[in-house]
Design an enzyme around this catalytic site. Sequence first.
Site, PDB file in Angstrom:
ATOM      1  N   LYS A 162       0.831  -1.213   0.000  1.00  0.00           N
ATOM      2  CA  LYS A 162       0.000   0.000   0.000  1.00  0.00           C
ATOM      3  C   LYS A 162       0.863   1.259   0.000  1.00  0.00           C
ATOM      4  O   LYS A 162       0.566   2.229  -0.694  1.00  0.00           O
ATOM      5  CB  LYS A 162      -0.972  -0.019   1.181  1.00  0.00           C
ATOM      6  CG  LYS A 162      -2.095  -1.011   0.940  1.00  0.00           C
ATOM      7  CD  LYS A 162      -3.234  -0.905   1.911  1.00  0.00           C
ATOM      8  CE  LYS A 162      -4.355  -1.850   1.462  1.00  0.00           C
ATOM      9  NZ  LYS A 162      -5.390  -2.081   2.439  1.00  0.00           N
TER      10      LYS A 162
ATOM     11  N   LYS B 121      -3.320  -6.734  -9.154  1.00  0.00           N
ATOM     12  CA  LYS B 121      -4.468  -7.116  -8.329  1.00  0.00           C
ATOM     13  C   LYS B 121      -5.549  -6.034  -8.349  1.00  0.00           C
ATOM     14  O   LYS B 121      -5.244  -4.852  -8.175  1.00  0.00           O
ATOM     15  CB  LYS B 121      -3.980  -7.321  -6.875  1.00  0.00           C
ATOM     16  CG  LYS B 121      -5.082  -7.694  -5.917  1.00  0.00           C
ATOM     17  CD  LYS B 121      -4.854  -7.193  -4.489  1.00  0.00           C
ATOM     18  CE  LYS B 121      -6.192  -7.130  -3.766  1.00  0.00           C
ATOM     19  NZ  LYS B 121      -6.256  -6.433  -2.528  1.00  0.00           N
TER      20      LYS B 121
ATOM     21  N   LYS C  42      -9.439  -1.373  -4.597  1.00  0.00           N
ATOM     22  CA  LYS C  42      -9.900   0.008  -4.502  1.00  0.00           C
ATOM     23  C   LYS C  42      -8.723   0.965  -4.375  1.00  0.00           C
ATOM     24  O   LYS C  42      -8.757   2.085  -4.863  1.00  0.00           O
ATOM     25  CB  LYS C  42     -10.829   0.160  -3.284  1.00  0.00           C
ATOM     26  CG  LYS C  42     -12.206  -0.408  -3.531  1.00  0.00           C
ATOM     27  CD  LYS C  42     -12.975  -0.614  -2.249  1.00  0.00           C
ATOM     28  CE  LYS C  42     -12.561  -1.885  -1.543  1.00  0.00           C
ATOM     29  NZ  LYS C  42     -13.462  -2.374  -0.525  1.00  0.00           N
TER      30      LYS C  42
END
Length: 321
Positions: free
Chosen positions: A110, A190, A193
Amino acid sequence: MRVLSGIQPSGIMHLGNYFGAIQQYLELQSKHECLFFIANFHAMTSIHDNKILKENTLQVAIDYLALGLDPEKSSLFIQSDIPELTELTWFFSSITNMGLLERCHSYKDKIANNATPSHALFSYPLLMAADILIYKSNLVPVGKDQIQHLEVTRDVAQSFNHTFKTDIFPLPEGYTPDHVALVPGIDGQKMSKSYENTIPIFGPEKKLRKIIMSIKTDSLEMDDPKDPDSCNIFNLYRLFATEDQKTDLANRYRKGGLGYGHAKQELFELMLDYFSDARTKREELMNDHSYVQAALKKGAEKARAIAIETMKEVRTLVGIN
Ligand code: ADP
Ligand code: TRP
């Protein structure tokens, strides 16, 4: 056997959530006691706008119900309706070494994709462990990307049991059947969101078509033979298709003469057809918020009763009561 899982309301529900998680929830809800929740505490790692968080939370609840989650069979609730979770997270924090969290890929991924490196994002596997263990859950259906977080949960459960000489927490198992792929996004990485590469399950047809038309492909010409297995369009198509449909499209890829635009149109039509009942149900639920709220209230009461019982035991074990 108690089953538990959650989805963050950090954006609109997408195909990765459906094939990686919800499809398994629907299968399990007829067989076991199930608890499913909307992880709004977790979504605070990425959303700091109260209107958006509230609206997304409601939309995810509606999506769960439209896709077939049955409140008569499963408990559906909002994570923040169980405030005991934050207390248990702190207890877990006190017995967890930094190294365990430093090894988590999801945090690193992330950050590499520009997420803010907040303390909450770093420690989020401990909130997830609390989510799972507060209900003494046995089985956790999740997509492949969450398997490491389940390993952390098992480590935390073992460490708590060992430190306080108890067997209060069972070690939960993941449930990620082999056929469940890591669903690729429109850019091939992948679908998530956080990566802005999702195909939403619902939404206006025109918008969905536009997104599907933007799926990345190589630049082979229409007449060139193509490899279905390395193509993002085919890898999405196969999730919806029957065996015959898959074989047919794969053959047309290999033969040449099939343009990517055609393959995208076929994917779009198959997807609309697949979710057609759910789309109708969703329209109905959008006009019946009281049904949704009643389902969430009933689910929260059931989940909270379990959480309160666990916390009574936990407080005694740690010496805070
Ligand atoms: P996102 O990555 O979009 O924020 P969540 O973290 O809320 O999605 O994921 C909710 C559930 O959906 C989890 O069980 C997760 O493993 C599953 N999931 C999300 N994206 C995918 C994907 N691309 N492929 C398979 N499963 C996925
Ligand atoms: N972390 C999960 C995700 O991002 C969502 C989640 C939070 C979850 N708590 C959970 C999933 C507990 C399963 C069990 O996808």
